[in-house]
Design a protein around this motif. Structure first.
Motif, PDB file in Angstrom:
ATOM      1  N   PRO A  13      -0.301   3.994  -4.341  1.00  0.00           N
ATOM      2  CA  PRO A  13       1.180   4.344  -5.314  1.00  0.00           C
ATOM      3  C   PRO A  13       1.039   5.119  -6.385  1.00  0.00           C
ATOM      4  O   PRO A  13       0.512   4.571  -6.825  1.00  0.00           O
ATOM      5  CB  PRO A  13       2.519   3.935  -4.614  1.00  0.00           C
ATOM      6  N   PRO A  14       2.115   5.983  -7.047  1.00  0.00           N
ATOM      7  CA  PRO A  14       2.050   6.592  -8.073  1.00  0.00           C
ATOM      8  C   PRO A  14       2.330   5.224  -9.267  1.00  0.00           C
ATOM      9  O   PRO A  14       3.375   4.292  -8.307  1.00  0.00           O
ATOM     10  CB  PRO A  14       2.635   7.641  -8.339  1.00  0.00           C
ATOM     11  N   PHE A  15       1.741   5.306  -9.973  1.00  0.00           N
ATOM     12  CA  PHE A  15       2.542   4.309 -11.155  1.00  0.00           C
ATOM     13  C   PHE A  15       4.357   5.220 -11.437  1.00  0.00           C
ATOM     14  O   PHE A  15       4.923   5.711 -11.738  1.00  0.00           O
ATOM     15  CB  PHE A  15       2.213   4.408 -12.549  1.00  0.00           C
ATOM     16  N   ASP A  16       5.019   3.633 -11.159  1.00  0.00           N
ATOM     17  CA  ASP A  16       6.709   3.901 -11.153  1.00  0.00           C
ATOM     18  C   ASP A  16       6.608   3.222 -12.967  1.00  0.00           C
ATOM     19  O   ASP A  16       7.631   2.176 -13.137  1.00  0.00           O
ATOM     20  CB  ASP A  16       7.607   3.184 -10.281  1.00  0.00           C
ATOM     21  N   PRO A  17       7.464   4.414 -13.955  1.00  0.00           N
ATOM     22  CA  PRO A  17       8.109   3.824 -14.763  1.00  0.00           C
ATOM     23  C   PRO A  17       8.820   3.018 -14.825  1.00  0.00           C
ATOM     24  O   PRO A  17       9.091   1.783 -16.369  1.00  0.00           O
ATOM     25  CB  PRO A  17       7.919   4.745 -16.202  1.00  0.00           C
ATOM     26  N   ALA A  18       9.741   2.754 -13.523  1.00  0.00           N
ATOM     27  CA  ALA A  18      10.338   2.026 -13.958  1.00  0.00           C
ATOM     28  C   ALA A  18      10.414   0.549 -13.278  1.00  0.00           C
ATOM     29  O   ALA A  18      11.343  -0.462 -12.308  1.00  0.00           O
ATOM     30  CB  ALA A  18      11.839   2.735 -13.401  1.00  0.00           C
ATOM     31  N   GLY A  19       9.496   0.895 -12.259  1.00  0.00           N
ATOM     32  CA  GLY A  19       9.020  -0.513 -11.018  1.00  0.00           C
ATOM     33  C   GLY A  19       7.854  -1.546 -11.946  1.00  0.00           C
ATOM     34  O   GLY A  19       7.050  -1.800 -13.274  1.00  0.00           O
ATOM     35  N   SER A  20       7.475  -2.729 -11.222  1.00  0.00           N
ATOM     36  CA  SER A  20       6.777  -3.583 -11.742  1.00  0.00           C
ATOM     37  C   SER A  20       4.969  -3.517 -11.407  1.00  0.00           C
ATOM     38  O   SER A  20       4.366  -4.226 -12.012  1.00  0.00           O
ATOM     39  CB  SER A  20       6.816  -4.994 -10.573  1.00  0.00           C
ATOM     40  N   ASN A  21       5.505  -2.344 -10.387  1.00  0.00           N
ATOM     41  CA  ASN A  21       3.711  -1.660 -10.481  1.00  0.00           C
ATOM     42  C   ASN A  21       2.687  -2.802  -9.971  1.00  0.00           C
ATOM     43  O   ASN A  21       1.169  -3.082 -11.092  1.00  0.00           O
ATOM     44  CB  ASN A  21       3.086  -1.188 -12.083  1.00  0.00           C
ATOM     45  N   ASP A  22       3.280  -3.760  -9.184  1.00  0.00           N
ATOM     46  CA  ASP A  22       2.395  -5.435  -9.345  1.00  0.00           C
ATOM     47  C   ASP A  22       2.058  -4.859  -8.594  1.00  0.00           C
ATOM     48  O   ASP A  22       0.407  -6.166  -7.298  1.00  0.00           O
ATOM     49  CB  ASP A  22       2.813  -6.774  -9.155  1.00  0.00           C
ATOM     50  N   GLY A  23       1.934  -4.070  -7.050  1.00  0.00           N
ATOM     51  CA  GLY A  23       0.776  -4.080  -5.810  1.00  0.00           C
ATOM     52  C   GLY A  23      -0.624  -3.835  -5.768  1.00  0.00           C
ATOM     53  O   GLY A  23      -0.638  -3.422  -7.027  1.00  0.00           O
ATOM     54  N   ARG A  24      -1.268  -4.250  -4.773  1.00  0.00           N
ATOM     55  CA  ARG A  24      -3.028  -4.007  -5.314  1.00  0.00           C
ATOM     56  C   ARG A  24      -3.382  -3.364  -4.104  1.00  0.00           C
ATOM     57  O   ARG A  24      -3.492  -3.812  -3.376  1.00  0.00           O
ATOM     58  CB  ARG A  24      -3.388  -5.760  -4.934  1.00  0.00           C
ATOM     59  N   TYR A  25      -4.581  -2.497  -4.190  1.00  0.00           N
ATOM     60  CA  TYR A  25      -4.426  -1.740  -3.206  1.00  0.00           C
ATOM     61  C   TYR A  25      -6.386  -0.836  -3.734  1.00  0.00           C
ATOM     62  O   TYR A  25      -7.272  -0.808  -2.472  1.00  0.00           O
ATOM     63  CB  TYR A  25      -4.482  -0.266  -3.339  1.00  0.00           C
ATOM     64  N   PHE A  26      -6.700  -1.418  -4.720  1.00  0.00           N
ATOM     65  CA  PHE A  26      -8.445  -0.767  -4.854  1.00  0.00           C
ATOM     66  C   PHE A  26      -9.353  -2.395  -6.129  1.00  0.00           C
ATOM     67  O   PHE A  26      -8.598  -2.579  -6.155  1.00  0.00           O
ATOM     68  CB  PHE A  26      -9.098  -0.079  -4.929  1.00  0.00           C
ATOM     69  N   VAL A  27     -10.589  -2.251  -5.777  1.00  0.00           N
ATOM     70  CA  VAL A  27     -10.806  -3.276  -6.677  1.00  0.00           C
ATOM     71  C   VAL A  27     -10.773  -2.661  -8.068  1.00  0.00           C
ATOM     72  O   VAL A  27     -11.124  -1.398  -8.544  1.00  0.00           O
ATOM     73  CB  VAL A  27     -12.350  -3.400  -5.998  1.00  0.00           C
ATOM     74  N   LEU A  28     -10.673  -3.708  -8.920  1.00  0.00           N
ATOM     75  CA  LEU A  28     -11.050  -2.887 -10.128  1.00  0.00           C
ATOM     76  C   LEU A  28     -12.323  -3.881 -10.540  1.00  0.00           C
ATOM     77  O   LEU A  28     -11.794  -5.499 -10.886  1.00  0.00           O
ATOM     78  CB  LEU A  28      -9.617  -3.135 -11.314  1.00  0.00           C
ATOM     79  N   ARG A  29     -13.244  -3.739 -11.240  1.00  0.00           N
ATOM     80  CA  ARG A  29     -14.196  -4.071 -11.453  1.00  0.00           C
ATOM     81  C   ARG A  29     -14.810  -3.669 -13.224  1.00  0.00           C
ATOM     82  O   ARG A  29     -15.182  -2.447 -13.103  1.00  0.00           O
ATOM     83  CB  ARG A  29     -14.929  -3.919 -10.737  1.00  0.00           C
ATOM     84  N   HIS A  30     -15.197  -4.372 -14.588  1.00  0.00           N
ATOM     85  CA  HIS A  30     -15.565  -3.580 -15.799  1.00  0.00           C
ATOM     86  C   HIS A  30     -16.434  -4.260 -15.568  1.00  0.00           C
ATOM     87  O   HIS A  30     -17.264  -4.179 -16.799  1.00  0.00           O
ATOM     88  CB  HIS A  30     -14.291  -4.198 -16.475  1.00  0.00           C
ATOM     89  N   GLU A  31     -16.941  -5.257 -15.346  1.00  0.00           N
ATOM     90  CA  GLU A  31     -18.641  -6.053 -15.267  1.00  0.00           C
ATOM     91  C   GLU A  31     -19.641  -5.414 -13.803  1.00  0.00           C
ATOM     92  O   GLU A  31     -18.831  -4.980 -12.719  1.00  0.00           O
ATOM     93  CB  GLU A  31     -18.665  -7.868 -15.294  1.00  0.00           C
ATOM     94  N   TYR A  32     -20.482  -5.924 -14.709  1.00  0.00           N
ATOM     95  CA  TYR A  32     -21.936  -5.807 -13.554  1.00  0.00           C
ATOM     96  C   TYR A  32     -22.317  -6.839 -12.876  1.00  0.00           C
ATOM     97  O   TYR A  32     -22.293  -7.648 -13.291  1.00  0.00           O
ATOM     98  CB  TYR A  32     -23.456  -4.683 -13.523  1.00  0.00           C
TER      99      TYR A  32
END
Length: 511
Positions: A171-190
């Motif tokens: 879902p789009p970022f909500d400037p007034a919300g918690s934005n704590d839903g998790r939908y896909f992997v975020l990875r910054h290391e190999y």
């Protein structure tokens, strides 16, 4: 030895598959294959390549198609051929609870290949920085400057990949919300171990957008203002202002409008770009001939094996054929009436509207067809793509100066600077051959309508724009008995990640 290492790198990055592990795995040797700065450039190029790796599966084409089809400005004519494509699914807004179709599924793979490719090279550079040593032996100062630029480009492309992922699969970022839903992997290391690949942590919406901002801010600090002059297609590579433009998009859609305007200011103050050429020039070139308004583009050579066919599904110019069976979408009659290009659609006998004839974009980037072989009534089609002499390999504008002017115009208008807003809007109108709109009579709708005309069919711009302004995603010409506007915070407005990823990544089971 150098040739062997280059071959290893290219082969390892071409291999791709469908399993959860393959989304993140490069299948390359555990030893870094880059032995010097010259070889590291292969990693940088690979990240750009994956945006249009396959004509049938490219992320940049998928976002254009999905974003346009789901917005309020197209129409899916009931007679239009709907053969082997997913036009009805997109137009009917069958997202959230619907498993992804093959195009949504395929582009997910390529986006994570960008992430993985960027992470592998960035890990080498970050590890060297932590150790206080050069990443390669015998480096001179010019090598260090080159590697600095490479790092900026890798960060930029990782941010672009997550920008696509965030816009399609959450879902789009909500400037007034918690934005704590998790939908896909975020990875910054190999990582390259199966157990780690199968347990990649899902990033929250807030974490993903914060990571995109962080990568782009660092990229902006590292990238030079100039383009790579030795590059045959210079604007196919990012510079500082490309990062500024992406940051403007990020700040706009996440509600940080003051910062978005600052990024626009930086680009427009640079004097590197202008609107002196006709609108079509951004779309009718192959290779190195750069349009003056282009900030970033996907540039194709005339003999390239890569091209992007997805825009043909919603454009009259598919493969340079004006009767293609894959040409599906037209501008909605409600849209044409709104922008003054048609007099009330069917109720006005489809007469051409008063604003059409004077507008260069109407003549150059759209196509009014009186009688399509399958749709026997006048319609206006997009005609932006496949416009170069070798149509399939037309350069694809990724960021244009007109977008920057129009973004700043609405931001200025919303904070009460009508003179500044009118000045920005009229720069775009002047290039189109239209008269100025005086600041005293300027309305928000004037800016909204100008943006529809200028950017329809480009990178899902219409929905991005409405979401950034927290406006409803209207229904256009859809049946009001079956459809309702999508309202902020747009919490169901996203596609599921591929089912294979959900089934094989344990993190989806634990969320």
């Amino acid at each position: 030895m150098k040739k062997i290492f280059k071959l290893m790198l290219v082969v390892s990055m071409i291999v791709s598959g469908w399993s959860c592990e393959d989304y993140f795995e490069l299948k390359r040797p555990s030893q870094y294959p880059w032995q010097n700065a010259e070889e590291l450039e292969l990693a940088v190029r690979e990240s750009y390549l994956h945006l249009s790796r396959s004509p049938w599966e490219s992320p940049l084409g998928a976002l254009c198609l999905i974003g346009f089809a789901q917005s309020d400005i197209p129409q899916l004519p009931p007679e239009a051929p709907q053969g082997n494509n997913y036009a009805p699914q997109y137009y009917n807004r069958a997202y959230a609870t619907t498993p992804p179709d093959k195009e949504v599924d395929w582009c997910f793979k390529f986006l994570y290949q960008i992430v993985t490719n960027s992470n592998a090279a960035l890990q080498l550079l970050n590890d060297s920085e932590k150790a206080g040593v050069d990443p390669f032996e015998s480096m001179v100062e010019s090598d260090r400057e080159t590697v600095k630029r490479y790092k900026g480009e890798l960060l930029f492309m990782r941010a672009v990949a997550y920008w696509y992922l965030a816009r399609i699969y959450a879902p789009p970022f909500d400037p007034a919300g918690s934005n704590d839903g998790r939908y896909f992997v975020l990875r910054h290391e190999y990582v390259n171990k199966p157990e780690e690949l199968k347990e990649g942590a899902l990033g929250s919406v807030a974490e993903v957008w914060a990571a995109i901002r962080s990568d782009l801010e660092e990229a902006k600090a590292l990238l030079p203002e100039s383009y790579v002059t030795s590059e045959p297609q210079p604007k196919g590579r990012a510079n500082k202002f490309t990062a500024c433009a992406m940051l403007s998009r990020v700040y706009f859609i996440t509600g940080e409008h003051g910062r978005a305007e600052q990024e626009c200011d930086a680009i427009l103050a640079s004097s590197m770009y202008d609107l002196s050429e006709d609108p079509v020039v951004a779309f009718n070139r192959n290779g190195a001939a750069n349009g003056r308004e282009i900030i970033w583009e996907i540039a194709y050579s005339e003999n390239s094996g890569r091209f992007d066919r997805v825009p043909g599904i919603f454009g009259m110019s598919a493969y340079n054929s004006r009767e293609s069976s894959y040409c599906t979408f037209v501008l909605a009659y409600s849209t044409l009436t709104r922008i003054g290009w048609m007099v009330d659609g069917p109720n006005g006998n489809y007469a051409e509207g008063p604003n059409a004839a004077k507008d260069k974009r109407y003549a150059q980037l759209y196509y009014r067809l009186e009688d399509h072989p399958l749709v026997h009534r006048p319609n206006v089609w997009l005609d932006k793509y496949f416009r170069a002499p070798d149509g399939r390999r037309s350069n694809r504008p990724m960021i244009r100066l007109a977008e920057v002017f129009l973004t700043r115009a609405i931001l200025r208008f919303n904070r009460g600077d009508r003179d500044g807003a009118a000045a920005d809007l009229n720069e775009v109108r002047k290039r189109a051959g239209l008269d100025d709109i005086p600041a005293a009579v300027l309305t928000a709708d004037d800016i909204h309508n100008e943006r529809i005309i200028e950017l329809a069919g480009e990178h899902g711009d219409r929905n991005y724009y409405l979401i950034g302004l927290r406006l409803p995603l209207g229904i256009g010409d859809r049946d009001p008995a079956k459809f309702s506007p999508v309202l902020a915070p747009y919490s169901d407005y996203y596609w599921q990640v591929p089912l294979t990823e959900q089934q094989q990544n344990q993190s989806y089971q634990n969320r």
